[in-house]
Design a protein around this motif. Sequence first.
Motif: not given
Length: 119
Positions: A42-70
Amino acid sequence: MTRDRLWLLAVVLGTGACTQTFDATSLGVPATMAVAPGDTSQGTPFRSTAHTVHGLFGLVTVSQANLRKSLARQLVGGEGISNLRIRTKSGWLDVLVTGLTLGLIVPRTVVYTGVITGR
């Protein structure tokens, strides 16, 4: 390069690429990932989109999606989140960027859906 070394390289790249941990304890409100069978949230449904970016075939994390901020906008006046679902996917634009950069930049789209309870 020998066949064994290529196999080892493939295993290392496949197991460590593009990982992210989402921690619901940082939200400051109760969060559940599912409801009991037969129950409805019971409540209000929501949908939120964020983006994460990795580098070097996914081995290096450039930026992560932040659950709290989103979810900060969604939680205003709410007492909790139920039926939280986190889906990480590669949209067509994500695949295009990965292809054009030959895997040097690997973006992913993170979609949060659920129900805000207590409003």
